[in-house]
Design a protein around this motif. Structure first.
Motif, PDB file in Angstrom:
ATOM      1  N   ASP A  38       0.827  -1.210   0.000  1.00 61.54           N
ATOM      2  CA  ASP A  38       0.000   0.000   0.000  1.00 61.54           C
ATOM      3  C   ASP A  38       0.859   1.256   0.000  1.00 61.54           C
ATOM      4  O   ASP A  38       0.517   2.256  -0.652  1.00 61.54           O
ATOM      5  N   ARG A  41       2.105   1.718  -3.494  1.00 58.22           N
ATOM      6  CA  ARG A  41       0.989   2.213  -4.322  1.00 58.22           C
ATOM      7  C   ARG A  41       0.774   3.704  -4.109  1.00 58.22           C
ATOM      8  O   ARG A  41       0.558   4.469  -5.055  1.00 58.22           O
ATOM      9  N   GLU A  42       0.794   4.118  -2.858  1.00 56.45           N
ATOM     10  CA  GLU A  42       0.478   5.499  -2.526  1.00 56.45           C
ATOM     11  C   GLU A  42       1.575   6.476  -2.930  1.00 56.45           C
ATOM     12  O   GLU A  42       1.287   7.556  -3.477  1.00 56.45           O
ATOM     13  N   LEU A  45       4.029   4.612  -7.080  1.00 58.18           N
ATOM     14  CA  LEU A  45       3.384   4.447  -8.381  1.00 58.18           C
ATOM     15  C   LEU A  45       3.026   5.766  -9.067  1.00 58.18           C
ATOM     16  O   LEU A  45       3.101   5.843 -10.305  1.00 58.18           O
ATOM     17  N   GLU A 176       3.014  -7.948  -7.914  1.00 63.41           N
ATOM     18  CA  GLU A 176       1.761  -7.264  -7.616  1.00 63.41           C
ATOM     19  C   GLU A 176       1.659  -5.888  -8.250  1.00 63.41           C
ATOM     20  O   GLU A 176       0.579  -5.449  -8.659  1.00 63.41           O
ATOM     21  N   LEU A 177       2.809  -5.178  -8.333  1.00 64.10           N
ATOM     22  CA  LEU A 177       2.765  -3.776  -8.762  1.00 64.10           C
ATOM     23  C   LEU A 177       3.599  -3.484 -10.001  1.00 64.10           C
ATOM     24  O   LEU A 177       3.520  -2.373 -10.536  1.00 64.10           O
TER      25      LEU A 177
END
Length: 231
Positions: A38, A41-42, A45, A176-177
């Protein structure tokens, strides 16, 4: 995107004849048990693009994994209190000179091994060789951070271990990312690659060279992620 770097560190570096730009990503103070996925992602990304490499501090991953040791649970015994003053240290990396860290080493490795490592380290220092104690006691002991509250009170009575399965973490992040990543244990003296995405083509030496100056900083920068982009 405008690249920014912590004071005293250049944005661009050259490694293996290639130029790279580096960007220090500021985050909030990361708490125990947060998700590193997370966080990436925050914070990562939004500025990441294919081909970038993410350098992550080992501490932020370890905190997410809950890899912490509390001083109240590491009560220094007689041997730890005796050996700690003989250990080497610096103002921002005093290692097993802290009795709680020495006791952690004893708990992790056993008293005989720690005592023998201390004796060998003392002899080695006479010949100008340093780091023998950590070579003999292993990565878990060498990588324990914390028990030092000069920058953040939270760490005054808490130690942070190295991450579990750092290679696996990096591969999970890429799976995952899509972000290729390395996890580093870096300070103002040394940089060690603890884990890396298996797809990364660069050698460990090249990866170390990308962050040899510890661009994430050693104080209150709150920049555990460094984005590295080939130019």
């Amino acid at each position: 995107m405008e690249f920014n770097m912590n004071e005293g560190h250049p944005i661009e570096v050259e490694v293996g004849g290639k130029r790279y730009a580096r960007h220090a990503i500021r985050t909030r103070f990361v708490e125990i048990g947060e998700s590193y996925l997370d966080l990436i992602r925050e914070y990562v990304l939004p500025v990441w693009q294919p081909g970038d490499i993410l350098s992550s501090s080992e501490k932020v991953v370890a905190l997410c994994q809950g890899r912490v040791v509390y001083e109240k649970d590491v009560e220094p015994g007689l041997l730890a209190r005796f050996l700690a003053p003989f250990a080497s240290g610096t103002p921002d990396a005093f290692g097993v000179k802290h009795p709680a860290k020495m006791q952690f080493a004893i708990n992790e490795c056993g008293a005989p091994r720690v005592l023998w490592a201390a004796i060998c380290a003392g002899v080695a220092k006479l010949f100008g060789k340093h780091g023998v104690f950590y070579e003999m006691t292993g990565r878990e002991v060498a990588g324990l951070d914390g028990f030092y509250g000069a920058e953040f009170d939270t760490y005054a009575h808490m130690g942070v271990r190295i991450p579990a399965d750092p290679d696996g973490v990096c591969d999970e992040v890429e799976r995952e990312l899509g972000v290729q990543m390395m996890i580093v244990d870096a300070n103002n003296i040394n940089v060690e690659i603890l884990g890396r995405s298996s797809s990364l083509a660069l050698t460990d030496d090249d990866l170390r060279a990308l962050i040899a100056d510890n661009p994430a900083g050693q104080g209150t920068e709150l920049t555990p992620f460094i984005l590295i982009r080939p130019l």
